[in-house]
Scaffold this active site. Sequence first.
Site, mmCIF file in Angstrom:
data_model
loop_
_atom_site.group_PDB
_atom_site.id
_atom_site.type_symbol
_atom_site.label_atom_id
_atom_site.label_comp_id
_atom_site.label_asym_id
_atom_site.label_seq_id
_atom_site.Cartn_x
_atom_site.Cartn_y
_atom_site.Cartn_z
ATOM 1 N N TYR A 5 -7.604 -8.234 7.353
ATOM 2 C CA TYR A 5 -8.666 -7.554 6.593
ATOM 3 C C TYR A 5 -9.876 -8.480 6.421
ATOM 4 C CZ TYR A 5 -5.022 -4.128 6.136
ATOM 5 O OH TYR A 5 -4.047 -3.211 6.441
ATOM 6 N N THR A 30 0.845 -1.187 0.000
ATOM 7 C CA THR A 30 0.000 0.000 0.000
ATOM 8 C C THR A 30 0.884 1.242 0.000
ATOM 9 O OG1 THR A 30 -1.834 -1.120 1.071
ATOM 10 C CG2 THR A 30 -1.654 1.251 1.455
ATOM 11 N N ASN A 54 -3.373 -5.995 12.879
ATOM 12 C CA ASN A 54 -4.736 -5.454 12.833
ATOM 13 C C ASN A 54 -5.662 -6.135 13.843
ATOM 14 O OD1 ASN A 54 -4.714 -3.301 10.985
ATOM 15 N ND2 ASN A 54 -4.695 -4.716 9.239
ATOM 16 N N HIS A 114 -6.923 -10.843 -1.084
ATOM 17 C CA HIS A 114 -6.189 -10.583 0.156
ATOM 18 C C HIS A 114 -6.963 -11.188 1.330
ATOM 19 C CE1 HIS A 114 -3.536 -8.898 2.970
ATOM 20 N NE2 HIS A 114 -3.646 -7.616 2.718
ATOM 21 N N ASN A 119 -3.446 -10.591 6.900
ATOM 22 C CA ASN A 119 -3.177 -9.325 7.588
ATOM 23 C C ASN A 119 -4.378 -8.642 8.240
ATOM 24 O OD1 ASN A 119 -0.663 -9.895 6.638
ATOM 25 N ND2 ASN A 119 -0.513 -8.195 5.210
HETATM 26 C C1 LIG Z 1 4.719 0.084 2.855
HETATM 27 C C2 LIG Z 1 4.134 -1.293 2.968
HETATM 28 C C3 LIG Z 1 2.825 -1.517 2.570
HETATM 29 C C4 LIG Z 1 2.276 -2.815 2.613
HETATM 30 N N1 LIG Z 1 1.005 -3.018 2.130
HETATM 31 C C5 LIG Z 1 0.541 -4.285 1.988
HETATM 32 C C6 LIG Z 1 -0.678 -4.534 1.287
HETATM 33 O O1 LIG Z 1 -1.344 -3.627 0.741
HETATM 34 N N2 LIG Z 1 -1.086 -5.830 1.189
HETATM 35 C C7 LIG Z 1 -0.375 -6.870 1.722
HETATM 36 O O2 LIG Z 1 -0.788 -8.031 1.609
HETATM 37 N N3 LIG Z 1 0.797 -6.657 2.380
HETATM 38 C C8 LIG Z 1 1.277 -5.412 2.494
HETATM 39 N N4 LIG Z 1 2.516 -5.199 3.080
HETATM 40 C C9 LIG Z 1 3.330 -6.371 3.505
HETATM 41 C C10 LIG Z 1 4.287 -6.804 2.369
HETATM 42 O O3 LIG Z 1 3.571 -7.386 1.305
HETATM 43 C C11 LIG Z 1 5.342 -7.823 2.870
HETATM 44 O O4 LIG Z 1 4.691 -8.994 3.308
HETATM 45 C C12 LIG Z 1 6.177 -7.258 4.011
HETATM 46 O O5 LIG Z 1 6.681 -5.978 3.646
HETATM 47 C C13 LIG Z 1 7.344 -8.177 4.405
HETATM 48 O O6 LIG Z 1 8.252 -8.330 3.342
HETATM 49 P P1 LIG Z 1 9.657 -7.504 3.311
HETATM 50 O O7 LIG Z 1 10.362 -7.821 4.592
HETATM 51 O O8 LIG Z 1 10.330 -8.029 2.102
HETATM 52 O O9 LIG Z 1 9.328 -6.033 3.217
HETATM 53 C C14 LIG Z 1 3.055 -3.906 3.093
HETATM 54 C C15 LIG Z 1 4.363 -3.661 3.511
HETATM 55 C C16 LIG Z 1 4.916 -2.395 3.437
HETATM 56 C C17 LIG Z 1 6.346 -2.187 3.857
#
Ligand SMILES: Cc1cc2nc3c(=O)[nH]c(=O)nc-3n(C[C@H](O)[C@H](O)[C@H](O)COP(=O)(O)O)c2cc1C
Length: 354
Positions: free
Chosen positions: A178, A26, A233, A173, A176
Amino acid sequence: MSTDLFAPYPLGDLGLKNRFVMAPMTRNRAGAGTAPTALNAEYYAQRAGAGLIITEGTQPSAVGQGYPNTPGLHTDEQVAGWRLVADAVHEAGGRIVVQLMHTGRIGHRDVTGLQPVAPSAITPAGQVFTGEGMQDMQEPHALTTEELAGVVADFVDASRRAIEAGLDGVELHAANGYLLHQFLADGSNVRTDGYGGSPENRARFVVEVATAVAAEIGAGRVGIRVSPGHTFNDISETEIEATYEALVTGLEPLGLLYLHLAEDPSTSYGDALRKLYSGPVIRSTGFAGPSDLATGQELVDSGAADLFAIGRGFLATPDLVARLQSGAALNEPDLATFYGGGAEGYTDYPILSA
Ligand SMILES: Cc1cc2nc3c(=O)[nH]c(=O)nc-3n(C[C@H](O)[C@H](O)[C@H](O)COP(=O)(O)O)c2cc1C
């Protein structure tokens, strides 16, 4: 034997050029009418080196929006915006599916003008970001059994629009905390109809959404993300194994594009689901980190995953795959510009090859 993560992987008929997936993130930068813009298209096109891009969470209906300036996929204007994104990514040689995120009880009237909806009228603890800053969350409206068909229809409609926009598919989705996760979790689902009370019943709504969406656009265009055991959440779950087994058992005959697990790979849930599910599995670390090359290699080589999803790595380093391959240093993510704003911290991260 070691698998080459940089070699092509034939996910369904998408034909990915490598096994790296950009995890959904996001970024709160949609334009007027919560439609994607040319700036959003540029951001995703910069990251088309990923084998597959999963977009930021996108609301399938107005009431499904939890945060300011997240994109939607329920109006013609939004379809036109997504077409810019799909075309730009395809032009750059990438593949892209949109994550359909109905936030359910995570939301606020100040964002949508609507009362959030949920499986049960249980207010989540904590605050949510609104246009007016952080505010306490509100009691959601418990969806009646009759209203559930309307929510399924919204997911189906948004999925049809995704294909109309030229996107390669959708990711549901169900992770997390939702809406779909709220149905799976007994901390947020105390329903007494056929959608609550037992693991099979709590999994039922998610299976129904997946079945309906697959019937509309084809199972080969539909992936799903789950995060068993995550507490994000204010979600709380017991009977985790039984619930996710019921879910995966319900999904298995559909032949979906993939199952995407967002959980600490050191927990046992993901491994059990991997064994239960015969289709392709994407693994991400679910913030347990590190999402580095060695972790992805280990997950694929051990048979725990077919594809590896990375979030913040792709956010900060558009040409991440090329840099992982060459061993070049990565850019540092700037937390202050993660959510909202314009090009800064979005499309201006340095690209080595550019
Ligand atoms: C800025 C940001 C926004 C995120 N938004 C979502 C989202 O919209 N949907 C989702 O399933 N996960 C979301 N996540 C989780 C990521 O998909 C991912 O699982 C998480 O960042 C861990 O991976 P990483 O350590 O490689 O960043 C978000 C993570 C970050 C950092």
